[in-house]
Motif scaffolding. Structure first.
Motif, mmCIF file in Angstrom:
data_model
loop_
_atom_site.group_PDB
_atom_site.id
_atom_site.type_symbol
_atom_site.label_atom_id
_atom_site.label_comp_id
_atom_site.label_asym_id
_atom_site.label_seq_id
_atom_site.Cartn_x
_atom_site.Cartn_y
_atom_site.Cartn_z
ATOM 1 N N ASP A 43 0.827 -1.214 0.000
ATOM 2 C CA ASP A 43 0.000 0.000 0.000
ATOM 3 C C ASP A 43 0.855 1.257 0.000
ATOM 4 O OD1 ASP A 43 -2.260 -1.564 0.014
ATOM 5 O OD2 ASP A 43 -2.490 -1.529 2.190
ATOM 6 N N MET A 46 3.147 2.497 -3.075
ATOM 7 C CA MET A 46 2.453 3.129 -4.198
ATOM 8 C C MET A 46 2.184 4.617 -3.949
ATOM 9 S SD MET A 46 2.186 0.676 -6.353
ATOM 10 C CE MET A 46 1.033 1.345 -7.547
ATOM 11 N N THR A 47 2.273 5.042 -2.708
ATOM 12 C CA THR A 47 1.967 6.443 -2.380
ATOM 13 C C THR A 47 3.169 7.195 -1.819
ATOM 14 O OG1 THR A 47 1.204 5.773 -0.176
ATOM 15 C CG2 THR A 47 -0.434 5.879 -1.938
ATOM 16 N N SER A 89 -5.119 -3.816 -13.728
ATOM 17 C CA SER A 89 -4.730 -3.209 -12.453
ATOM 18 C C SER A 89 -5.404 -1.856 -12.217
ATOM 19 C CB SER A 89 -3.215 -3.036 -12.396
ATOM 20 O OG SER A 89 -2.785 -2.089 -13.362
ATOM 21 N N ARG A 90 -5.799 -1.132 -13.260
ATOM 22 C CA ARG A 90 -6.423 0.173 -13.060
ATOM 23 C C ARG A 90 -7.933 0.081 -12.921
ATOM 24 N NH1 ARG A 90 -8.502 2.696 -17.800
ATOM 25 N NH2 ARG A 90 -8.152 1.480 -19.693
ATOM 26 N N VAL A 98 -0.947 4.332 -15.494
ATOM 27 C CA VAL A 98 -0.912 3.482 -14.299
ATOM 28 C C VAL A 98 0.471 3.604 -13.659
ATOM 29 C CG1 VAL A 98 -1.013 1.102 -13.450
ATOM 30 C CG2 VAL A 98 -2.603 1.850 -15.194
ATOM 31 N N LYS A 139 4.326 -4.206 -8.117
ATOM 32 C CA LYS A 139 2.989 -3.691 -7.823
ATOM 33 C C LYS A 139 2.594 -2.719 -8.924
ATOM 34 C CE LYS A 139 -0.690 -2.860 -5.250
ATOM 35 N NZ LYS A 139 -1.715 -3.874 -4.998
ATOM 36 N N GLY A 141 -0.946 -0.250 -10.353
ATOM 37 C CA GLY A 141 -2.329 0.192 -10.227
ATOM 38 C C GLY A 141 -2.865 0.100 -8.817
ATOM 39 N N THR A 142 -4.195 0.029 -8.746
ATOM 40 C CA THR A 142 -4.887 0.015 -7.454
ATOM 41 C C THR A 142 -5.559 -1.309 -7.146
ATOM 42 O OG1 THR A 142 -6.866 0.927 -8.533
ATOM 43 C CG2 THR A 142 -5.307 2.491 -7.544
ATOM 44 N N LEU A 143 -5.668 -2.184 -8.133
ATOM 45 C CA LEU A 143 -6.339 -3.469 -7.931
ATOM 46 C C LEU A 143 -5.327 -4.607 -7.989
ATOM 47 C CD1 LEU A 143 -9.555 -3.008 -10.142
ATOM 48 C CD2 LEU A 143 -9.289 -2.606 -7.688
ATOM 49 N N SER A 144 -5.650 -5.716 -7.309
ATOM 50 C CA SER A 144 -4.800 -6.911 -7.370
ATOM 51 C C SER A 144 -4.963 -7.595 -8.715
ATOM 52 C CB SER A 144 -5.161 -7.879 -6.246
ATOM 53 O OG SER A 144 -6.514 -8.306 -6.380
#
Length: 522
Positions: A43, A46-47, A89-90, A98, A139, A141-144
């Motif tokens: 998590d 990514m940020t 992933s997006r 992405v 890793k 995008g935001t989805l697995s």
């Protein structure tokens, strides 16, 4: 005053938060958490904010999800992500770009969980050493991303440091305490010679597991070579003497067992002699020399013949025990000879026609990572991969089956001896303990020597191959026992020259006498 203190506090807090938000500090912050740190890492990575343009072991890219992308967090690691994985992933976000993050983490942070003993069986779990201690985290995008039709490719450069490796990913355990295990599910491995290429259908933490290799220094390597050459040279001399002893014994007292010992000794003489000739000739001859091809054929044939007659020794001993020492097959020795000499000849001829034989080059790496080579006239190290199965079957699978079968026969012999001694009061009997204590020790010593001698005749020292992968003393033990086979066969032939003493003890039954006689002649 209070306003100044408040402003300073806010400034310090904001600075600490800013430091914590840097990508280099994400791992340490997540490791402080009592729960699974891997989720926290996925998590926050990514940020996080990059400190500078380049970060050691971390690579962030904003890419177009409609195109495939290559990411290299280090010069030894590279990730190829297809466009289908980026688009998944997006999710439903209209933005086309992405964020992709690839990073390298030390494997010491991944704590293995104990194996499950209940219903949840981990079929894909693998054990081993993580190659270079590096785990590649990917890793996007935001989805697995799971169950991809077009796999993600992860490249690990190895520069021929290791030959075999297995691609795995980190699977968290159900306990939720941050432990897990390495799994091969959804991943396939290929080796190009310089790189391990992992093709996986999901994004996660990836690594390559390799078996720990035992490094041998140059001094130990030279010592082992001297032991091998001297032991084989002595074996040539002593097997020749043993062969003469067996011929004399067979003329004086013709027996099937003596004949089998004679055949095995002859095959062993050819094995050690051809081994020495192949080693020394490989230094002097060219790769395409016909002499090296012939020596490679003879060495392979001698090895197969040795193991064939070793297996027949075990088969003959099994018949002696199971048929109460009464073998009445017609032309028994002729049939055994057809198998003992015919099978190796057939295999060697087929391999010769296939062009398998030639100069074999063994590449070795010592403890200081310096490369050395050794040559022998054997199977050509450059022959096509389709012939590798021939080498595996004839030099690994077949000897392993022979050793396994003879080990079972040896177990049967020990069981029979135990039963006889126990029944005659030699073992486990409380009757006349003081009188039989001395005889018991002597019988135990004689039986131990017989079992040891039979173990050498049945080729069980070849089973010591497994210990050569775990310890340097194991390599020395294996080398000494198998290079000095001829010496052990000579000692066994000397033991056979002694006539077995007749036992007039009424408590000893006929079966015991026959077993003792058989063991003296086996």
């Amino acid at each position: 005053m209070w306003i100044t203190f408040f402003l300073v506090t806010i400034f310090c807090f904001s600075m600490s938060q800013a430091v914590a938000d840097y990508c280099e500090n994400v791992l340490q912050e997540c490791l402080k958490r009592p729960t699974a740190w891997t989720r926290c890492y996925e998590d926050k990575i990514m940020t996080c904010k990059p400190r500078g343009r380049f970060m050691a072991g971390i690579r962030q890219l904003k890419v177009d999800s409609l195109q495939e992308v290559d990411v290299s967090p280090t010069h030894e690691h590279r990730v190829h992500i297809p466009s289908s994985a980026l688009q998944r992933s997006r999710g439903n976000v209209p933005e086309v770009e992405v964020l992709v993050v690839a990073s390298v983490i030390n494997s010491s942070h991944f704590k293995l969980s104990p194996r499950s003993k209940g219903r949840q069986i981990q079929f894909h779990r693998r054990e081993g050493t993580v190659f270079r201690g590096s785990v590649l985290s990917v890793k996007a995008g935001t989805l697995s991303v799971n169950n991809l039709q077009q796999p993600i490719k992860l490249i690990f450069r190895h520069d021929k440091e290791v030959e075999n490796g297995t691609c795995v990913f980190w699977a968290e355990s159900a306990m939720g305490n941050g432990t897990g295990y390495w799994s091969t599910e959804g991943c396939e491995t290929s080796n190009t010679g310089n790189e391990f290429i992992c093709s996986c259908n999901h994004l996660s933490f990836f690594a390559v597991l390799v078996n720990p290799q035992l490094s041998v220094s140059k001094s130990h390597s030279e010592t082992l070579s001297y032991i091998t050459y001297i032991g084989s040279a002595l074996s040539v001399v002593f097997t020749f003497i043993s062969l003469i002893i067996y011929i004399c014994l067979h003329r004086r007292r013709p027996e099937k067992t003596t004949n089998l010992h004679m055949q095995l000794t002859g095959a062993m003489l050819c094995l050690h002699l051809s081994f020495l000739l192949s080693c020394f000739s490989a230094w002097l001859l060219n790769e395409d020399s016909p002499v090296c091809l012939v020596l490679g054929l003879i060495l392979h044939w001698s090895l197969l013949a040795t193991f064939s007659w070793t297996a027949l020794e075990g088969f003959h001993l099994y018949l002696l025990l199971s048929r109460v020492f009464n073998i009445t097959f017609r032309k028994y020795l002729l049939k055994l000879s057809l198998v003992g000499w015919g099978f190796p000849t057939l295999v060697a001829v087929i391999c010769a026609i296939s062009g398998v034989y030639g100069k074999y080059t063994l590449h070795m790496r010592d403890a200081k990572l310096s490369n050395t080579t050794a040559h022998i006239c054997w199977m050509n190290s450059e022959f096509p991969k389709k012939h590798l199965i021939t080498s595996f079957i004839t030099t690994v699978a077949f000897p392993s089956l022979v050793v396994l079968f003879n080990a079972c026969v040896m177990g049967l012999v020990v069981f029979k001896l135990w039963g006889i001694r126990r029944g005659s009061g030699g073992f486990g009997s409380n009757t006349g303990w003081k009188k039989t204590n001395k005889n018991k020790g002597w019988n135990l010593w004689k039986d131990s020597v017989k079992v040891l001698g039979l173990s050498l005749v049945l080729g069980l020292p070849w089973g010591l191959t497994s210990i050569t992968y775990v310890s340097l003393p194991g390599i020395y033990v294996f080398t000494i026992f198998n290079s000095c086979q001829g010496i052990f066969m000579f000692l066994w032939s000397l033991a056979l020259t002694r006539k077995p003493q007749s036992n007039n003890n009424s408590s000893t039954d006929t079966c015991q006498k026959k077993l003792t006689t058989s063991l003296n002649n086996s």
